[in-house]
Design an enzyme around this catalytic site. Structure first.
Site, PDB file in Angstrom:
ATOM      1  N   HIS A 199      71.315  12.045  81.868  1.00  0.00           N
ATOM      2  CA  HIS A 199      70.763  12.935  80.839  1.00  0.00           C
ATOM      3  C   HIS A 199      69.249  12.750  80.780  1.00  0.00           C
ATOM      4  CE1 HIS A 199      69.967  15.002  77.222  1.00  0.00           C
ATOM      5  NE2 HIS A 199      69.923  13.952  76.434  1.00  0.00           N
TER       6      HIS A 199
ATOM      7  N   ASN B 115      63.823  17.206  76.650  1.00  0.00           N
ATOM      8  CA  ASN B 115      65.271  17.060  76.456  1.00  0.00           C
ATOM      9  C   ASN B 115      65.866  18.427  76.130  1.00  0.00           C
ATOM     10  OD1 ASN B 115      67.854  16.456  75.639  1.00  0.00           O
ATOM     11  ND2 ASN B 115      67.256  14.757  74.301  1.00  0.00           N
TER      12      ASN B 115
ATOM     13  N   CYS C 152      74.329  16.402  73.866  1.00  0.00           N
ATOM     14  CA  CYS C 152      73.690  16.141  75.165  1.00  0.00           C
ATOM     15  C   CYS C 152      74.686  15.681  76.237  1.00  0.00           C
ATOM     16  CB  CYS C 152      72.562  15.136  75.020  1.00  0.00           C
ATOM     17  SG  CYS C 152      71.361  15.594  73.759  1.00  0.00           S
TER      18      CYS C 152
END
Ligand code: ACO
Length: 319
Positions: free
Chosen positions: A246, A276, A113
């Site tokens: 993020h 996500n 990520c």
């Protein structure tokens, strides 16, 4: 010389799949549980056969279009992904072939990520060294392929998508500072601990996560690395116009903003729309902020990533 963002683009495949749609598909969950713990309302899932390079292609075309840059003039292609099309060749080379670019440096970055922030920082260093002039930096994922759809604790959290930027050499300010970190001692709290060996999958090919450990780790390092980046650029956190962290979980985002002393009115949030998307998440949020007019030329923006490895990093730039 600076490395400056000339254009942004993103792509989400197919229709939005809502939390209620997941319930209809037989997952024992609820919109209330997912929204209250994560802020996620929907995600997009790639069609069977649709790969990370396909999503990257759409996002890249949009970024090139906004930048007004011909694909033949791109001399560096970096794709951040943990869900590459193949073991090899790299997704960056596959994207290059689909775009019709020939001869550019092309490679993948694997930092989960944090991938987009890692890739952007690497591209900046290539440009500032003088070796490259125009880079295409992409985050692209089909995380739906590595989810255990029988594990409700993880499958509701992730989605597929891609985001891209064209980064070019410029005498006007662009990236002001960046910081990248990793600590492999924490590899076990978020991983896909599998492999292909002798034609067989060995280990576990699905994403596994200790959610609470990830939560605590993410909040701590995101606030620290933002401060580090501000100090390196001699910019006060209060002078950052937009924070683009993020997009994993609204509670991690809120806690990070609070630790930085920033109100949520300065934070770009898109996790509700796409969940996500790992390496794609920061670039998806960046594209949304540019296209809806919030992020204006000349403003300062802090991009932040954190993910498996564990890896984390930040880029402070003047847009
Ligand atoms: N729907 C309904 N109930 C669920 C679900 C679900 N989808 N998933 C778990 N539950 C249940 C569990 O079974 C458990 O039930 P029990 O108490 O009867 O045993 C209960 O909910 C609580 O489970 P926990 O896992 O303890 O839930 P928690 O409150 O910790 O929330 C979450 C889980 C949302 C993952 C949280 O830990 C978190 O936000 N962690 C951050 C991790 C994250 O965002 N990761 C993203 C990837 S990491 C990254 O990108 C950096």
């Amino acid at each position: 010389m600076f490395a400056r963002i000339a254009g942004v683009g993103s792509y989400l495949p197919g229709q939005a799949v809502s939390n209620d749609d997941l319930v209809l598909r037989g997952i024992e969950t609820s919109d209330e549980w997912i929204v209250s713990r994560t802020g996620i309302k929907a995600r997009h899932l790639a069609e069977p056969g649709q790969t990370s390079s396909d999503l990257a292609l759409e996002a890249s075309r949009r970024a090139l279009d906004m930048a007004g840059v011909d694909v033949a003039d791109i001399d560096l292609i970096i794709v951040a992904t943990s869900t590459p099309d193949f073991i090899f060749p790299s997704t960056a080379c596959l994207l290059q072939g689909k775009l019709g670019n020939r001869g550019a440096t092309a490679f993948d970055v694997q930092a989960v990520c944090s991938g987009f922030v890692y890739a952007l920082t690497i591209a900046e260093k290539f440009i500032r060294s003088g070796s490259n002039k125009k880079a295409l930096v992409v985050g692209a994922e089909v995380f739906s392929r590595i989810l255990d759809w029988n594990d409700r604790g993880t499958c509701v959290l992730f989605g597929d998508g891609a985001g891209a930027v064209v980064l070019e050499a410029s005498d006007r300010p662009g990236i002001l500072a960046s910081a990248l970190h990793a600590d492999g001692a924490h590899h076990g709290i978020l991983s896909v601990p599998g492999n292909v060996c002798g034609g067989q999958v060995t280990g576990d090919p699905f994403l596994r996560m200790d959610g609470q450990a990830v939560f605590k780790f993410a909040v701590r390092v995101l606030a620290d690395v933002a401060r580090e980046c501000c100090a390196a650029a001699d910019v006060l956190p209060a002078d950052v116009d937009w924070l683009i962290p993020h997009q994993a979980n609204i509670r991690i985002i809120e806690a990070t903003a609070k630790k930085m002393g920033l109100g949520m009115d300065k934070v770009i949030v898109t996790v509700d729309r796409h969940g996500n998307t790992s390496a794609a998440s920061v670039s998806l949020a960046l594209d949304a902020a540019v296209r809806d007019g919030r992020l204006q030329r000349g403003q300062k923006v802090m991009l932040e990533g954190v993910g498996g490895g564990f890896t984390w990093g930040a880029v402070l730039l003047e847009f």
